[in-house]
Design an enzyme around this catalytic site. Structure first.
Site, PDB file in Angstrom:
ATOM      1  N   ASP A 159      11.539  -2.882   3.993  1.00 17.36           N
ATOM      2  CA  ASP A 159      10.144  -2.429   3.939  1.00 17.36           C
ATOM      3  C   ASP A 159       9.901  -1.628   2.668  1.00 17.36           C
ATOM      4  O   ASP A 159      10.519  -1.893   1.642  1.00 17.36           O
ATOM      5  CB  ASP A 159       9.841  -1.593   5.195  1.00 17.36           C
ATOM      6  CG  ASP A 159       8.406  -1.763   5.673  1.00 17.36           C
ATOM      7  OD1 ASP A 159       7.498  -1.273   4.990  1.00 17.36           O
ATOM      8  OD2 ASP A 159       8.201  -2.390   6.728  1.00 17.36           O
ATOM      9  N   HIS A 178       4.438   2.921   5.223  1.00 18.26           N
ATOM     10  CA  HIS A 178       4.580   1.787   6.133  1.00 18.26           C
ATOM     11  C   HIS A 178       5.996   1.708   6.703  1.00 18.26           C
ATOM     12  O   HIS A 178       6.197   1.547   7.917  1.00 18.26           O
ATOM     13  CB  HIS A 178       4.227   0.502   5.388  1.00 18.26           C
ATOM     14  CG  HIS A 178       4.162  -0.724   6.237  1.00 18.26           C
ATOM     15  ND1 HIS A 178       5.254  -1.521   6.480  1.00 18.26           N
ATOM     16  CD2 HIS A 178       3.130  -1.291   6.904  1.00 18.26           C
ATOM     17  CE1 HIS A 178       4.900  -2.542   7.249  1.00 18.26           C
ATOM     18  NE2 HIS A 178       3.610  -2.427   7.520  1.00 18.26           N
ATOM     19  N   SER A 234       2.932  -5.268  12.195  1.00 18.41           N
ATOM     20  CA  SER A 234       4.136  -4.505  11.827  1.00 18.41           C
ATOM     21  C   SER A 234       4.432  -3.441  12.860  1.00 18.41           C
ATOM     22  O   SER A 234       5.594  -3.131  13.136  1.00 18.41           O
ATOM     23  CB  SER A 234       3.929  -3.829  10.465  1.00 18.41           C
ATOM     24  OG  SER A 234       3.795  -4.768   9.429  1.00 18.41           O
TER      25      SER A 234
END
Length: 277
Positions: free
Chosen positions: A50, A89, A274
């Site tokens: 990520d 994220h 996600s």
């Protein structure tokens, strides 16, 4: 990464109770304000491919480690600036995987593998290098890869397919997010620039369209009739005969409380596939 509908929340107030997503997944149906899974992930290594992880976040309890950056290679596990999270994220996804408050597997060890960068476009080669790095960590087993990124344009990568198959042969599961294009028009073949082509389908690009991956779509919170619906943003399978399905399972993905990269105690809510992965 494609993150849909962001809502920040920097206090710990909402996290004092069991997050609705955890409450939902430990039972066949409904919610009971409890999360009692059959296992805690103890002994399992999860590689988060990520934007990096804020490994110093207190909610990880010392179970998160810098592992690898596509631009520089293997990290010194004591260097917390390596594979650090520039976006938020990755930390949010890692918190959902293994945080003490919001995590599904609260005793799993988390390894930060930064494959997304604010300075360059991530292409097939560095992604395959990251897969190969995980494959070579023979002592870190059993292992799972969480790869919550999707392609910005439609294509298929035979190189990535081979890399994922090699991982599967070693018993390493690659879990991917379906994507957040479920409300996009189906104009994949429109005469426009490749990068601008739209498609609501999860199969439009890797890693989702690689059969050996396990792809997750997003659901909304159950309504008063205990009915759960697919999140409108969650990418879908094509209904056209002959097209392979790519979405394997659905999980809660709307307003998911997890960790923020803003501080070692930060929390926030995000929505997207996600968050369901």
């Amino acid at each position: 990464p494609e993150v849909f509908d962001v809502k920040d929340h920097e206090s710990g107030e909402e996290m004092q109770q069991v997050p609705w997503g955890l409450d939902r997944i430990d039972d066949r149906s409904g919610q009971d304000s409890d999360y009692s899974p059959p296992g805690t992930g103890k002994g399992v290594h999860v590689f988060i491919l990520d934007t990096g992880i804020r490994t110093t976040h207190t909610d990880f309890g010392g179970r998160a480690f810098p592992a690898y950056e596509v631009s520089t290679g293997k990290c010194d596990p004591t260097n917390t600036t390596c594979a650090s999270d520039y976006d938020g994220h990755g930390t949010h996804c890692a918190g959902t995987v293994g945080g003490k408050k919001a995590g599904v597997a609260k005793d799993a060890k988390l390894h930060a593998v930064r494959v997304l960068s604010p300075f360059e476009i991530t292409t097939t080669t560095p992604l395959v290098d990251a897969y190969q790095f995980v494959l070579m960590q023979k002592k870190l087993r059993p292992a799972v890869i969480s790869a919550s990124y999707t392609s910005g344009f439609p294509y298929y990568s035979k190189t990535q397919e081979i890399a994922v198959k090699n991982l599967a042969h070693e018993g390493i599961t690659v879990v991917t997010s379906a994507g957040n294009t479920g409300q996009d028009p189906d104009d994949l073949w429109a005469p426009s620039r490749l990068s601008a082509k739209k498609s609501p389908y999860a199969c439009r690009g890797p890693p989702n369209n690689i059969p050996a991956t396990f792809t997750v779509g997003s659901t909304e919170q159950p309504n008063s009739w205990n009915i759960e619906k697919r999140s409108p943003f969650s990418s879908i399978d094509s209904l056209t005969p002959g097209f392979q399905p790519c979405v394997n399972i659905f999980a809660p993905g709307r307003d998911i409380m997890s960790l923020s990269n803003s501080s070692d105690t930060g929390e926030k809510a995000l929505s997207g596939t996600s968050m369901a992965t």
